[in-house]
Design a protein around this motif. Structure first.
Motif, short mmCIF file in Angstrom:
data_model
loop_
_atom_site.label_atom_id
_atom_site.label_comp_id
_atom_site.label_asym_id
_atom_site.label_seq_id
_atom_site.Cartn_x
_atom_site.Cartn_y
_atom_site.Cartn_z
N LEU A 83 0.84 -1.19 0.00
CA LEU A 83 0.00 0.00 0.00
C LEU A 83 0.88 1.25 0.00
O LEU A 83 1.85 1.32 0.74
N PRO A 84 0.55 2.23 -0.82
CA PRO A 84 1.40 3.44 -0.88
C PRO A 84 1.13 4.36 0.32
O PRO A 84 0.15 5.08 0.36
N MET A 85 1.99 4.28 1.29
CA MET A 85 1.81 5.05 2.52
C MET A 85 3.17 5.23 3.18
O MET A 85 4.04 4.38 3.05
N GLY A 86 3.35 6.32 3.89
CA GLY A 86 4.60 6.55 4.60
C GLY A 86 4.36 6.61 6.10
O GLY A 86 3.36 7.15 6.55
N SER A 87 5.28 6.08 6.86
CA SER A 87 5.12 6.06 8.31
C SER A 87 5.98 7.10 9.01
O SER A 87 5.79 7.36 10.19
N GLU A 88 6.93 7.69 8.31
CA GLU A 88 7.84 8.64 8.94
C GLU A 88 7.11 9.83 9.57
O GLU A 88 7.49 10.26 10.66
N PRO A 89 6.07 10.39 8.93
CA PRO A 89 5.37 11.52 9.58
C PRO A 89 4.78 11.13 10.93
O PRO A 89 4.84 11.93 11.88
N ALA A 90 4.24 9.94 11.06
CA ALA A 90 3.66 9.51 12.34
C ALA A 90 4.74 9.39 13.41
O ALA A 90 4.56 9.83 14.55
N VAL A 91 5.88 8.83 13.04
CA VAL A 91 6.99 8.70 13.99
C VAL A 91 7.48 10.09 14.39
O VAL A 91 7.65 10.38 15.58
N PHE A 92 7.67 10.94 13.41
CA PHE A 92 8.17 12.29 13.67
C PHE A 92 7.21 13.07 14.58
O PHE A 92 7.64 13.70 15.55
N LEU A 93 5.91 13.01 14.29
CA LEU A 93 4.95 13.77 15.09
C LEU A 93 4.86 13.25 16.52
O LEU A 93 4.72 14.04 17.46
N LEU A 94 4.95 11.95 16.70
CA LEU A 94 4.94 11.41 18.06
C LEU A 94 6.17 11.90 18.83
O LEU A 94 6.06 12.30 19.99
N ILE A 95 7.30 11.88 18.18
CA ILE A 95 8.53 12.31 18.85
C ILE A 95 8.51 13.82 19.12
O ILE A 95 8.99 14.28 20.15
N LYS A 96 7.93 14.59 18.21
CA LYS A 96 7.81 16.03 18.45
C LYS A 96 6.88 16.30 19.63
O LYS A 96 7.11 17.22 20.41
N ALA A 97 5.84 15.49 19.78
CA ALA A 97 4.92 15.66 20.91
C ALA A 97 5.58 15.26 22.23
O ALA A 97 5.31 15.87 23.26
N ALA A 128 15.97 11.62 12.93
CA ALA A 128 16.99 12.57 13.39
C ALA A 128 17.12 13.73 12.40
O ALA A 128 17.24 14.90 12.81
N ALA A 129 17.08 13.44 11.10
CA ALA A 129 17.17 14.50 10.09
C ALA A 129 15.98 15.44 10.19
O ALA A 129 16.13 16.67 10.11
N LEU A 130 14.78 14.89 10.35
CA LEU A 130 13.59 15.74 10.48
C LEU A 130 13.65 16.59 11.74
O LEU A 130 13.26 17.76 11.73
N LEU A 131 14.14 16.04 12.83
CA LEU A 131 14.28 16.81 14.06
C LEU A 131 15.31 17.92 13.89
O LEU A 131 15.17 19.00 14.48
N TRP A 132 16.34 17.67 13.11
CA TRP A 132 17.36 18.69 12.86
C TRP A 132 16.80 19.79 11.96
O TRP A 132 17.04 20.97 12.19
N VAL A 133 16.03 19.41 10.94
CA VAL A 133 15.46 20.38 10.00
C VAL A 133 14.34 21.19 10.65
O VAL A 133 14.20 22.38 10.41
N PHE A 134 13.53 20.54 11.50
CA PHE A 134 12.40 21.20 12.16
C PHE A 134 12.58 21.16 13.68
O PHE A 134 11.77 20.55 14.38
N PRO A 135 13.61 21.81 14.21
CA PRO A 135 13.86 21.71 15.66
C PRO A 135 12.76 22.32 16.52
O PRO A 135 12.49 21.85 17.62
N GLY A 136 12.10 23.35 16.04
CA GLY A 136 11.07 24.01 16.83
C GLY A 136 9.67 23.53 16.51
O GLY A 136 8.70 24.03 17.07
N GLY A 137 9.53 22.59 15.63
CA GLY A 137 8.20 22.11 15.24
C GLY A 137 7.86 22.55 13.83
O GLY A 137 8.64 23.20 13.15
N LEU A 138 6.69 22.19 13.40
CA LEU A 138 6.26 22.50 12.04
C LEU A 138 5.55 23.82 11.98
O LEU A 138 4.96 24.31 12.85
#
Length: 163
Positions: free
Chosen positions: A37-51, A153-163
């Motif tokens: 199925l065409p779906m990505g899980s990285e946004p869910a992981v990233f958002l949980l870690i940002k929370a 880790a890359a997403l956290l580095w690019v968006f350190p303060g959130g989206l």
């Protein structure tokens, strides 16, 4: 006025967004996204870690487990499809260059299961070729774990303060 379907989907998404089921949501999303199925899980992981930044390692491990389980489902789907093909046609499938490449590298090719677009079908083809199951699972897990660590880790580095 929302339709019943829209209300149901919104209710499900609201439930899955609750912090108490965050890891369960990550697991389920990672599992489904590792099938064909065409779906990505990285946004869910990233958002949980940002929370909750303390959830970095639990989220990465749970996503890896879900994604690896999804890869094994794809492996078994490929295995079953090959057996059905053989029974239906009474012959082995042709072995084009991509299949020959995969045969040459064997289970180690499943390290590439983290790649977008080709990673999920790669797991199914590994099953089709009857590559050894447990080594394939181990290589899938290593590749998927590395992807989640690096991508998050890359997403956290690019968006350190959130989206």
């Amino acid at each position: 006025m929302e339709s019943f379907l829209e209300a149901s989907i919104h209710g499900l998404l609201a439930f899955l967004a609750l912090p108490k089921v965050g890891l369960a949501s990550v697991f389920l999303i990672a599992l489904v996204s590792a099938t064909l199925l065409p779906m990505g899980s990285e946004p869910a992981v990233f958002l949980l870690i940002k929370a909750d930044p303390t959830m970095f390692w639990p989220a990465v491990v749970v996503a890896t487990l879900g994604n690896t389980l999804g890869g094994t489902i794809s492996w078994w789907m490929g295995f079953g499809a090959e057996r059905a093909y053989e029974r239906a046609t009474q012959r082995k499938p042709p072995n084009p260059r991509a299949l020959a490449w995969l045969n040459r590298f064997g289970a180690k090719a499943c390290l590439l299961s983290w790649l977008p677009l080709v990673g999920d079908p790669l797991c199914a083809v590994a099953g089709w070729l009857r590559l050894p199951f447990w080594p394939c699972v181990a290589y899938m897990a290593i590749g998927k774990f590395a992807r989640y660590v690096l991508m998050t880790a890359a997403l956290l580095w690019v968006f350190p303060g959130g989206l």
